[in-house]
Design an enzyme around this catalytic site. Structure first.
Site, PDB file in Angstrom:
ATOM      1  N   ASP A  67       0.814  -1.211   0.000  1.00 35.92           N
ATOM      2  CA  ASP A  67       0.000   0.000   0.000  1.00 35.92           C
ATOM      3  C   ASP A  67       0.852   1.267   0.000  1.00 35.92           C
ATOM      4  OD1 ASP A  67      -2.497  -1.196  -0.132  1.00 35.92           O
ATOM      5  OD2 ASP A  67      -2.669  -1.406   2.039  1.00 35.92           O
ATOM      6  N   GLY A  68       1.988   1.235   0.702  1.00 33.19           N
ATOM      7  CA  GLY A  68       2.856   2.401   0.719  1.00 33.19           C
ATOM      8  C   GLY A  68       3.362   2.758  -0.659  1.00 33.19           C
ATOM      9  N   ASN A 138      -4.436   9.075   2.363  1.00 32.50           N
ATOM     10  CA  ASN A 138      -5.036   8.392   3.509  1.00 32.50           C
ATOM     11  C   ASN A 138      -5.355   9.343   4.656  1.00 32.50           C
ATOM     12  OD1 ASN A 138      -5.404   5.771   2.679  1.00 32.50           O
ATOM     13  ND2 ASN A 138      -3.578   4.960   3.665  1.00 32.50           N
ATOM     14  N   ARG A 166      -8.038  15.833  25.425  1.00 29.97           N
ATOM     15  CA  ARG A 166      -6.664  15.456  25.733  1.00 29.97           C
ATOM     16  C   ARG A 166      -6.520  13.981  25.405  1.00 29.97           C
ATOM     17  NH1 ARG A 166      -3.836  17.078  31.329  1.00 29.97           N
ATOM     18  NH2 ARG A 166      -3.802  19.032  30.152  1.00 29.97           N
ATOM     19  N   THR A 179     -10.042   3.072   6.290  1.00 31.57           N
ATOM     20  CA  THR A 179      -9.708   1.686   6.611  1.00 31.57           C
ATOM     21  C   THR A 179      -8.240   1.533   6.998  1.00 31.57           C
ATOM     22  OG1 THR A 179      -9.400   1.310   4.231  1.00 31.57           O
ATOM     23  CG2 THR A 179     -11.512   0.656   5.191  1.00 31.57           C
ATOM     24  N   ALA A 180      -7.559   2.654   7.261  1.00 29.56           N
ATOM     25  CA  ALA A 180      -6.151   2.608   7.645  1.00 29.56           C
ATOM     26  C   ALA A 180      -6.013   2.946   9.135  1.00 29.56           C
ATOM     27  CB  ALA A 180      -5.339   3.553   6.756  1.00 29.56           C
ATOM     28  N   SER A 182      -7.098   5.373  10.933  1.00 33.09           N
ATOM     29  CA  SER A 182      -8.347   5.804  11.554  1.00 33.09           C
ATOM     30  C   SER A 182      -9.177   4.617  12.033  1.00 33.09           C
ATOM     31  CB  SER A 182      -9.164   6.646  10.566  1.00 33.09           C
ATOM     32  OG  SER A 182     -10.407   7.026  11.116  1.00 33.09           O
ATOM     33  N   SER A 184      -8.053   1.705  12.996  1.00 34.94           N
ATOM     34  CA  SER A 184      -7.392   1.155  14.183  1.00 34.94           C
ATOM     35  C   SER A 184      -7.709   1.965  15.432  1.00 34.94           C
ATOM     36  CB  SER A 184      -5.874   1.123  13.968  1.00 34.94           C
ATOM     37  OG  SER A 184      -5.532   0.314  12.870  1.00 34.94           O
TER      38      SER A 184
END
Length: 281
Positions: A67-68, A138, A166, A179-180, A182, A184
């Site tokens: 993906d990178g 992303n 905080r 789905t990346a 965020s 998690s």
């Protein structure tokens, strides 16, 4: 048809897969371009000065990697309005179109038997250097360098405060990025063809700091304050990182005039990919 081939040599089987891709494309009458700086140089390819140069000259981009690799190539391709197809040699390869055993499907490319998905991108700027624009596919994340340290964060939408908390950090994501990182952090999964921005707190010390979905037509401003011994960093797509100076304001909005374009050669839906790659069945 001219194809720019971008290869991540760090993946174990990328060299052999790239050669299979090049052989298939040459057999279809395509011209395959590879940067002269590439660590992998398949036979039957013509070299160009750089990734930028071969992408500028091509009809489509094919990446061999994870993906990178796809994200990096897609950012360059977006500047030249070129679409990207990924062949996965990484682990998940969520953005990849094909697996190595599906390379035969490249026959559909010169025949025009595919569709292109246009994904919105984000651009981030910092008040201390407003002329420097960071484009992302992303997400834009804000985190602290302090071990086990928290930061105070506030996000304003068009100047109106919408969330303050905080916590460990903050993620501003596109639907593609939902789905990346965020995901998690507990953010929602969003259809990538919907235009919106996600605001996802990372481990907030508050029961009221929940993920938000914001219209893509809005502008988000982020202020962050950490401990005196900590530094605050902004990371673009898990790749480009820079420090947020004291008093700096981070602004994030939809990228103007460019989209990340992905070739869908299998005609599978977003939910097909979601279930297959994330094993949600």
């Amino acid at each position: 048809m001219v194809i720019a081939l971008i290869i991540n040599a760090e993946k174990a089987n990328s060299a052999s897969v790239a050669q299979t891709v090049a052989d298939r494309l040459n057999g279809l009458g395509c011209e395959v371009l590879v940067s002269e700086h590439s660590a992998v140089m398949p036979s039957g390819c013509r070299t160009g000065a750089s990734d930028d140069e071969i992408i500028r000259c091509c009809d489509a981009v094919i990446t061999v990697g994870g993906d990178g690799t796809i994200i990096h190539a897609a950012k360059t391709a977006a500047r030249f309005c070129k679409a990207v197809l990924g062949v996965n040699t990484g682990r998940v390869g969520y953005l990849a179109t094909l697996e190595p055993d599906e390379i035969c499907l490249l026959d559909r490319l010169p025949a025009g038997d595919y569709t292109i998905e246009h994904r919105m991108m984000l651009e981030a700027t910092v008040s201390s250097d407003p002329n420097r624009i960071y484009n992302c596919i992303n997400d834009v994340s804000v985190n602290t360098s302090a071990v086990c340290g928290m930061i105070d964060l506030s996000v304003a939408r068009d100047g109106e405060n919408c969330i303050s908390f905080r916590g460990d950090g903050l993620i501003l994501a596109t639907p593609t990025g939902s789905t990346a990182y965020s995901l998690s952090a507990g953010g929602p999964v969003v259809d990538p063809l919907i235009d919106c921005m996600l605001v996802t707190p990372v481990c907030p010390h508050s029961v009221f700091a929940k993920p938000l979905v914001i219209s893509a037509d809005r502008q988000l401003s982020v202020n962050a304050h950490g401990r005196q011994d900590s530094e605050i960093y902004v990371c673009i797509d898990g790749d480009s990182t820079f420090r947020l100076g004291a008093g700096d304001n981070l602004t994030v909005r939809r990228s103007e005039g460019i989209t990340a374009d992905f070739i869908n050669i299998k005609q599978n839906s977003f939910f097909d990919v979601l279930c297959n790659k994330m094993k949600i069945v």
